[in-house]
Design a protein around this motif. Structure first.
Motif, PDB file in Angstrom:
ATOM      1  N   ALA A 166       0.838  -1.203   0.000  1.00 35.91           N
ATOM      2  CA  ALA A 166       0.000   0.000   0.000  1.00 35.91           C
ATOM      3  C   ALA A 166       0.870   1.249   0.000  1.00 35.91           C
ATOM      4  O   ALA A 166       0.648   2.186  -0.774  1.00 35.91           O
ATOM      5  N   THR A 167       1.871   1.254   0.855  1.00 40.49           N
ATOM      6  CA  THR A 167       2.778   2.401   0.931  1.00 40.49           C
ATOM      7  C   THR A 167       3.484   2.599  -0.407  1.00 40.49           C
ATOM      8  O   THR A 167       3.551   3.719  -0.936  1.00 40.49           O
ATOM      9  N   ILE A 184       1.111   4.016  -3.194  1.00 39.48           N
ATOM     10  CA  ILE A 184       0.842   5.453  -3.094  1.00 39.48           C
ATOM     11  C   ILE A 184       2.098   6.237  -3.472  1.00 39.48           C
ATOM     12  O   ILE A 184       2.036   7.265  -4.145  1.00 39.48           O
ATOM     13  N   ARG A 185       3.257   5.744  -3.048  1.00 40.90           N
ATOM     14  CA  ARG A 185       4.500   6.438  -3.407  1.00 40.90           C
ATOM     15  C   ARG A 185       4.720   6.450  -4.916  1.00 40.90           C
ATOM     16  O   ARG A 185       5.388   7.330  -5.442  1.00 40.90           O
TER      17      ARG A 185
END
Lengths: 336, 336
Positions: free
Chosen positions: A81-82, A85-86
Motif C-alpha cells: 500500500a505504501t 501510493i509512493r
C-alpha cells in the motif's frame, strides 16, 4: 464541488488524506476515459526480492500495472500500500489485484491495501483475482476489517462502510481468460508447487503466471515458477517478460556454510527442489529465447546478489548466453 | 546441530531464510536469559507518520520495543514486518504485539507479520494485546492464513502449521496491568475516539495509551489521543514520553485550500474534532510538563511538516514553550 457528509470529510481529514483525496476527485472529473486509455501502459516493480526474509534494499514482491487512469496490483507483498501510493496511485485508482500464488511474501500487504483503502472511505469497485484459496483469504481479511469498519473514526453518527461491499473475488485456474476493460488477461498454471499428481493438494493449489494483452503491448509475469512449458507457451511473442530468478549456486553455498553437517543426500534433495520451484538465469535465457519475447525484466531476486552492480550484471550476462534480446534488472520503484 | 525434517529445511531454503533462521537458532543457544535482560532497552520508531495516506519519507505507525533478546511491536502499520527485520529482529524474537487502536494505519501490517512469521515456520509463542475488537481482527487474519498454511511450500509431505497454535490474544481496557516477563505494562483509555457517552460504540471501542515500566526505565506511548488527563496521569514521572502530534493549523490551511467553498460551520466542526482527537505541540508541551517526564519523542506526524529541518525544529521549539526537558523528533528507524 459538492460536499460529502460531514463524517466523511472529518474521516479523511483526521488522517490527513483529505487534500489528496479531494485533489484526486477533481482530477478524475477532468480526464475522460477515452483519453486515459490512449496513454502508454506502465509496469512498476514496487518490490523486487523474494521473501519471507526482508532485506535492506528491496521490498517483497509487488508490482503495479498502470493502464490509462486504472491501476492494478500484481502480487501484494508487505508494504505494498505504501509503495503503491509512493508510485503516485491513489486508493480510488486501484481497479484490480492479481495474486500469483498464496505464499505470504506475495500477499502479506493485502490487509494493508484493503484496510487503508477503507479508511479513506474508498468505495470504487475492486476485483481480486487469484488462485483457489483467494476467496477464503479475502473472506478472512474482510472479517478482520469489521471492528475497524464499525468503529470508523470514532465520530458520533459516522456511517460505517461494509468492507465487502466494493470487493469481488474471482478465483482462477489454468487457461482462464479474463477481460479487463478492453484488455485481456490469460492465466497458466506453473511449476512453483510440486504436489504429487492426484493428491488433494495438487487438485486444489495453484501457482499462476499471467499474460496481460494490452492495447499497446503484451506483458507476461511469471510469478514464482520453476521451468515450465506452460509459462514459455504463455509468453510466446510477448513484448515483455517479467520473471523471477534464483541464484541456485549461491543459495546452495549458503545452505552448506550454515549447515555443514547436512548429509549429502539432503543437500541434493534441496537442490532438486529449489531447481524445480524457481528459475535460474540459464532457465530464463532459454525460456525467453524459446518464447521469442521482446525484452526481459528480472525481479524477485532469491538467494544471491541483489545490490552489487557486478552481481546484477552477471544475471544479465548469464541470461544473454541463451537470449538475444534486451535484459534489465529491476529495482524497487523502477518503471518499465 | 540436529536436523529438522526435510520439509522444514526445504521450506526455509526455498525463500532464502534458511541461513538467517539457522544462525538465529545457534545464537539463541549461547545467550542466557539473565544476561539478556541486563542489556539496556531500546525503542525503535519503525514508522513515524499518521495514515492512511502514505508519504515518501516515513512509514505508517509502528514501533519496536527491545528488552534483552525480546522484541515487542507497538502498533503495526503497513510494512512493519519489513521494517522489523531491517531493525535486526528475527521473527522468532517477537514476543508480543501491542495495538493502541484499530485504525488501519496502526494495524495494516499485522497480516504481513503473522503470515511471514508462519512462512518461516516460526512457532514461538506470540501474544497480541489490544483494545476490544482485537480478538475478532486476529481471528479473521488467522482464518485468512489457512489456505497458505495448508499448502505450505508446495512440497509433498510437508507438515502444515496451525496459524493459531502459537498466537494468544488479550483484549485490554482502562487500568489494566500486564506482566511482561519481569516488566509491567499499564493501560489507559485516551480521547482519540469521541463516541457519545452511553452509546454502544462508546461502551466497546477504545483507543489506548501504554506505559512500559522496564528494569532500566519507563516509557509511555500515547498512541493516537487528544488532550487527556488519563494519559497525563499514566505518564507521570516516566523517563520517556513517545507522543503523536498534529499540526492543526497546517491541516486546516490545506483543508481550506482544497475545499474553498466549504461552509464556515463545517470548517469549524472539523477543527473542533481534529483538536480533540489529536494533540498539538501546545498540548504535548503542557502534558509533558504536567507529567514531569524525562524526555519527549515526537512521532506520528499528521498534517504538517515531516521532512524539512525548519519544520521539525519548529515542533521542538513549540513543545519547549511549556516543557523544560529534552525533545526529539523521531525519524523512521531511529533508536531511543
Amino acid at each position: 464541488m459538492h460536499f460529502r457528509p460531514l463524517h466523511a470529510l472529518l474521516a479523511a481529514a483526521f488522517l490527513c488524506a483529505a487534500p489528496a483525496a479531494l485533489a484526486t476527485e477533481q482530477t478524475d472529473d477532468m480526464v475522460t476515459p477515452s483519453a486515459a486509455t490512449e496513454a502508454p501502459s506502465a509496469w512498476v516493480t514496487l518490490g523486487t526480492v523474494g521473501g519471507p526474509q526482508p532485506v535492506a534494499n528491496r521490498n517483497e514482491p509487488a508490482n503495479l500495472l498502470l493502464v490509462g487512469n486504472d491501476a492494478h496490483l500484481v502480487d501484494v507483498g508487505d508494504g505494498a500500500a505504501t509503495s503503491m501510493i509512493r508510485a503516485g496511485v491513489q486508493y480510488a485508482d486501484l481497479r484490480s489485484i492479481w495474486i500469483s500464488h498464496i505464499h505470504f511474501d506475495h500477499i502479506g500487504g493485502l490487509f494493508g491495501v484493503l484496510g487503508l483503502r477503507l479508511q479513506t472511505r474508498t468505495e470504487t469497485p475492486l476485483t481480486i483475482y487469484g488462485p483457489p484459496g483467494t476467496q477464503e483469504i479475502v473472506d478472512g481479511l474482510l472479517a478482520a476489517m469489521q471492528p475497524s469498519a464499525r468503529s470508523g473514526f470514532g465520530v458520533p453518527g459516522e456511517q460505517s462502510i461494509d468492507p465487502a461491499a466494493s470487493i469481488t473475488v474471482r478465483e482462477l485456474d489454468d487457461g482462464d481468460v479474463v477481460n479487463l476493460g478492453s484488455d485481456t488477461v490469460r492465466v497458466a498454471n506453473n511449476t512453483h508447487y510440486s504436489f504429487e499428481a492426484g493428491t488433494p493438494e495438487e487438485e486444489y493449489y495453484r501457482s499462476l503466471s499471467f499474460r496481460f494483452d494490452l492495447a499497446d503491448r503484451s506483458i507476461v509475469y511469471t510469478g514464482d515458477t520453476g521451468p515450465s512449458e506452460a509459462v514459455t507457451e504463455l509468453a510466446r511473442g510477448a513484448d515483455m517478460l517479467v520473471t523471477e530468478v534464483i541464484d541456485l549456486e549461491h543459495t546452495m553455498r549458503r545452505i552448506r556454510a550454515n549447515a555443514q553437517n547436512m548429509p549429502s543426500p539432503v543437500v541434493e534433495q534441496m537442490r532438486q527442489h529449489l531447481s524445480t520451484h524457481h528459475v535460474t538465469t540459464d532457465d530464463i535465457g532459454r525460456m525467453a529465447q524459446a518464447a521469442g519475447v521482446g525484452q526481459v525484466v528480472v525481479t524477485h531476486f532469491a538467494g544471491g546478489a541483489n545490490s552489487s552492480a557486478t552481481g546484477l550484471a552477471r544475471y544479465v550476462a548469464e541470461i544473454k548466453v541463451h537470449y538475444d534480446g534486451p535484459v534489465q534488472v529491476a529495482n524497487d520503484m523502477d518503471q518499465f
